[in-house]
Design an enzyme around this catalytic site. Structure first.
Site, PDB file in Angstrom:
ATOM      1  N   GLY A   8       0.850  -1.194   0.000  1.00 40.71           N
ATOM      2  CA  GLY A   8       0.000   0.000   0.000  1.00 40.71           C
ATOM      3  C   GLY A   8       0.878   1.233   0.000  1.00 40.71           C
ATOM      4  N   GLY A  13       1.828   4.752   3.438  1.00 39.94           N
ATOM      5  CA  GLY A  13       2.878   3.890   2.902  1.00 39.94           C
ATOM      6  C   GLY A  13       4.044   4.698   2.357  1.00 39.94           C
ATOM      7  N   ARG A  82     -10.717   6.207   6.971  1.00 37.69           N
ATOM      8  CA  ARG A  82     -12.098   6.690   7.170  1.00 37.69           C
ATOM      9  C   ARG A  82     -12.238   8.101   6.616  1.00 37.69           C
ATOM     10  NH1 ARG A  82     -12.087   8.482  13.514  1.00 37.69           N
ATOM     11  NH2 ARG A  82      -9.870   8.912  13.646  1.00 37.69           N
ATOM     12  N   ASN A 120      -6.573   0.291   9.244  1.00 41.33           N
ATOM     13  CA  ASN A 120      -7.640   0.343  10.251  1.00 41.33           C
ATOM     14  C   ASN A 120      -8.871  -0.461   9.855  1.00 41.33           C
ATOM     15  OD1 ASN A 120      -6.748   1.916  12.472  1.00 41.33           O
ATOM     16  ND2 ASN A 120      -6.742   3.727  11.158  1.00 41.33           N
ATOM     17  N   HIS A 175      -7.300   1.231  19.261  1.00 40.01           N
ATOM     18  CA  HIS A 175      -7.037   2.486  18.538  1.00 40.01           C
ATOM     19  C   HIS A 175      -8.379   3.073  18.084  1.00 40.01           C
ATOM     20  CE1 HIS A 175      -4.694   5.307  16.304  1.00 40.01           C
ATOM     21  NE2 HIS A 175      -5.039   4.858  15.114  1.00 40.01           N
TER      22      HIS A 175
HETATM   23  N1  LIG Z   1      -2.762   2.336  12.678  1.00 40.97           N
HETATM   24  C1  LIG Z   1      -2.656   3.649  12.585  1.00 40.97           C
HETATM   25  O1  LIG Z   1      -2.247   4.304  13.530  1.00 40.97           O
HETATM   26  C2  LIG Z   1      -3.045   4.342  11.306  1.00 40.97           C
HETATM   27  C3  LIG Z   1      -2.723   5.701  11.109  1.00 40.97           C
HETATM   28  C4  LIG Z   1      -3.065   6.290   9.908  1.00 40.97           C
HETATM   29  C5  LIG Z   1      -3.724   5.559   8.918  1.00 40.97           C
HETATM   30  N2  LIG Z   1      -4.033   4.259   9.143  1.00 40.97           N
HETATM   31  C6  LIG Z   1      -4.729   3.448   8.140  1.00 40.97           C
HETATM   32  O2  LIG Z   1      -3.830   3.142   7.088  1.00 40.97           O
HETATM   33  C7  LIG Z   1      -4.582   2.847   5.900  1.00 40.97           C
HETATM   34  C8  LIG Z   1      -4.005   3.629   4.717  1.00 40.97           C
HETATM   35  O3  LIG Z   1      -4.216   5.022   4.905  1.00 40.97           O
HETATM   36  P1  LIG Z   1      -3.721   6.050   3.758  1.00 40.97           P
HETATM   37  O4  LIG Z   1      -4.042   7.417   4.259  1.00 40.97           O
HETATM   38  O5  LIG Z   1      -2.336   5.724   3.339  1.00 40.97           O
HETATM   39  O6  LIG Z   1      -4.731   5.657   2.565  1.00 40.97           O
HETATM   40  P2  LIG Z   1      -4.503   5.894   1.005  1.00 40.97           P
HETATM   41  O7  LIG Z   1      -5.854   5.829   0.391  1.00 40.97           O
HETATM   42  O8  LIG Z   1      -3.691   7.121   0.771  1.00 40.97           O
HETATM   43  O9  LIG Z   1      -3.639   4.648   0.544  1.00 40.97           O
HETATM   44  C9  LIG Z   1      -4.105   3.343   0.563  1.00 40.97           C
HETATM   45  C10 LIG Z   1      -3.368   2.585  -0.533  1.00 40.97           C
HETATM   46  O10 LIG Z   1      -3.697   1.198  -0.439  1.00 40.97           O
HETATM   47  C11 LIG Z   1      -3.666   0.699  -1.772  1.00 40.97           C
HETATM   48  N3  LIG Z   1      -4.310  -0.608  -1.860  1.00 40.97           N
HETATM   49  C12 LIG Z   1      -5.627  -0.923  -1.795  1.00 40.97           C
HETATM   50  N4  LIG Z   1      -5.801  -2.250  -1.904  1.00 40.97           N
HETATM   51  C13 LIG Z   1      -4.570  -2.794  -2.010  1.00 40.97           C
HETATM   52  C14 LIG Z   1      -4.071  -4.136  -2.144  1.00 40.97           C
HETATM   53  N5  LIG Z   1      -4.899  -5.186  -2.173  1.00 40.97           N
HETATM   54  N6  LIG Z   1      -2.735  -4.320  -2.248  1.00 40.97           N
HETATM   55  C15 LIG Z   1      -1.886  -3.286  -2.231  1.00 40.97           C
HETATM   56  N7  LIG Z   1      -2.291  -1.986  -2.106  1.00 40.97           N
HETATM   57  C16 LIG Z   1      -3.612  -1.761  -2.004  1.00 40.97           C
HETATM   58  C17 LIG Z   1      -4.362   1.800  -2.578  1.00 40.97           C
HETATM   59  O11 LIG Z   1      -4.111   1.674  -3.959  1.00 40.97           O
HETATM   60  C18 LIG Z   1      -3.730   3.035  -1.958  1.00 40.97           C
HETATM   61  O12 LIG Z   1      -2.555   3.421  -2.632  1.00 40.97           O
HETATM   62  C19 LIG Z   1      -6.031   3.211   6.235  1.00 40.97           C
HETATM   63  O13 LIG Z   1      -6.754   2.059   6.591  1.00 40.97           O
HETATM   64  C20 LIG Z   1      -5.887   4.125   7.448  1.00 40.97           C
HETATM   65  O14 LIG Z   1      -7.043   4.169   8.261  1.00 40.97           O
HETATM   66  C21 LIG Z   1      -3.707   3.633  10.315  1.00 40.97           C
END
Ligand SMILES: NC(=O)c1ccc[n+]([C@@H]2O[C@H](COP(=O)([O-])OP(=O)(O)OC[C@H]3O[C@@H](n4cnc5c(N)ncnc54)[C@H](O)[C@@H]3O)[C@@H](O)[C@H]2O)c1
Length: 307
Positions: A8, A13, A82, A120, A175
Site C-alpha cells: 500500500g 505507505g 475513514r 484500520n 485504537h
Molecule cells: N494504525 C494507525 O495508527 C493508522 C494511522 C493512519 C492511517 N491508518 C490506516 O492506514 C490505511 C491507509 O491510509 P492512507 O491514508 O495511506 O490511505 P490511502 O488511500 O492514501 O492509501 C491506501 C493505498 O492502499 C492501496 N491498496 C488498496 N488495496 C490494495 C491491495 N490489495 N494491495 C496493495 N495496495 C492496495 C491503494 O491503492 C492506496 O494506494 C487506512 O486504513 C488508514 O485508516 C492507520
C-alpha cells in the site's frame, strides 16, 4: 534487516517508505500497490532523493505480490482510511477483503517475515492476520500506541510549554475513541504530570488524544493523518532493526495479560530483533482497568462482526 516490503503506497505507505529509506533501516525496500506505475513511481521518487539525503537504501516498486519474497518484515498500509464523521470501525468490512488477500500473499511469498499491521481498524485486523497466518504473536503485531502516545506527548508539550524531549506519555487500549490515556504513567523529566497540570487540563488532553486522528481528518477533510503515523511505524521498525529492546505500546495479541484472551490491543511491549519479544503487564488501578475493559469491549464487538 535485509528487506522490508510495504504493501500500500498511499499516503501512509509513502511517508513510511521515505523515513525507512532515509534512516537506512533495511538494505532493500520493496513498495507494492495494486495500481500499475504507482509503487514504481513512488519508489523512483524516493530513490532519487538518496543522493541529496545521503542514504543508500535500494527502493523498488511492484504490483506483483511475489516481489515481497525474501522480506524480513511486511508492513501493511493498504486499504481505505475513514472519511470525516466515520469511525475506524466503519471501514472494517471494506478493508477486511483487502487484508485477506494481502495476508494470503504474505503466507505464500514471505512465510518467514514479521507482519506489522497499520490498516484500520488496526486492532481487529491485527487479530485477523494473526488468526489467518497461525504465526506466533511475536511475528504479528500492529501500530497504534506509538502514535497515540506521541499525540498525547505533543498536547502536553503545547499545554505546558516544556520540551517534548522530556515528556514520556502512555496510551493503551484499542485504537479508537475508547483508547486509554494513562496520566499516572505520564511524566515530564520523571515528574508526574499532575505536578504541572490540573485534573481538568489532564482530562482535556486525554480527550484530545482520543480524538487526535479525527481532529486532523476534520481539518484536512480529504486525507487522514500520515506523517505522524509514518514516524510511529518507523520508531517500531527502528527498534526491531537495531535490536534496541525499546518498550513501545504496540497492538499485541493478548493471552491473559490485562485480563484479556484472544484479542489484539495496545499494550506496552518490548521490540527487538525477535519482533514483539515480551508484553509488559502493568498494575492498573480500578478505574484504569475499567477503561481498558471498555476499550476491549469495543474491539471485541468488531471481532464478533467477523465471526
Ligand atoms: N494504525 C494507525 O495508527 C493508522 C494511522 C493512519 C492511517 N491508518 C490506516 O492506514 C490505511 C491507509 O491510509 P492512507 O491514508 O495511506 O490511505 P490511502 O488511500 O492514501 O492509501 C491506501 C493505498 O492502499 C492501496 N491498496 C488498496 N488495496 C490494495 C491491495 N490489495 N494491495 C496493495 N495496495 C492496495 C491503494 O491503492 C492506496 O494506494 C487506512 O486504513 C488508514 O485508516 C492507520
Amino acid at each position: 534487516m535485509k528487506k522490508i516490503s510495504i504493501i500500500g503506497t498511499g499516503r501512509v505507505g509513502e511517508s513510511t517508505a521515505q523515513i525507512l529509506a532515509k534512516d537506512e533501516l533495511c538494505r532493500e525496500l520493496m513498495l507494492i500497490d495494486i495500481h500499475e506505475g504507482e509503487p514504481q513511481g513512488v519508489a523512483l521518487d524516493i530513490q532519487e532523493s538518496a543522493s541529496l539525503l545521503r542514504f543508500d537504501t535500494r527502493v523498488n516498486g511492484a504490483t506483483d505480490a511475489a516481489a515481497m519474497a525474501g522480506s524480513d518484515m511486511v508492513i501493511v498500509t493498504a486499504g481505505f482510511p475513514r472519511k470525516p464523521g466515520m469511525s475506524r470501525s466503519d471501514v472494517l468490512e471494506t478493508n477486511l477483503s483487502i487484508i485477506d488477500g494481502i495476508v494470503a500473499n504474505t503466507l505464500k511469498h514471505a512465510p518467514d517475515a514479521m507482519l506489522l499491521m497499520v490498516t484500520n481498524p488496526v486492532d481487529v485486523l491485527t487479530w485477523y492476520a494473526w488468526k489467518k497466518t497461525g504465526w506466533p504473536r511475536q511475528r504479528v503485531f500492529g501500530q497504534s500506541g506509538a502514535l497515540d502516545t506521541a499525540r498525547m506527548a505533543s498536547f502536553i508539550a503545547l499545554e505546558t510549554g516544556y520540551s517534548i524531549k522530556d515528556i514520556s506519555a502512555l496510551v493503551l487500549g484499542g485504537h479508537g475513541d475508547a483508547m486509554v490515556p494513562l496520566p499516572r504513567f505520564t511524566d515530564i523529566a520523571g515528574i508526574n504530570i499532575e505536578h504541572f497540570l490540573s485534573p481538568e487540563a489532564i482530562e482535556l488532553i486525554g480527550e484530545r488524544t482520543r480524538q487526535g486522528g479525527a481532529e486532523i481528518l476534520e481539518l484536512k477533510k480529504h486525507s487522514s493523518a500520515y506523517d505522524s503515523p509514518a514516524a510511529a511505524i518507523a520508531a517500531m521498525v527502528d527498534a526491531i532493526s537495531h535490536n534496541r529492546r525499546r518498550i513501545l505500546p504496540c497492538v499485541s495479541i493478548l493471552d491473559g495479560e490485562y485480563g484479556q484472551h484472544d484479542i489484539a490491543m495496545g499494550v506496552p511491549a518490548v521490540l527487538s530483533e525477535d519482533g514483539l519479544e515480551k508484553i509488559i503487564q502493568l498494575n492498573l488501578n480500578e478505574r484504569e482497568q475499567a477503561d481498558f475493559q471498555r476499550s476491549a469491549d469495543r474491539v471485541r464487538a468488531d471481532i464478533n462482526r467477523l465471526c
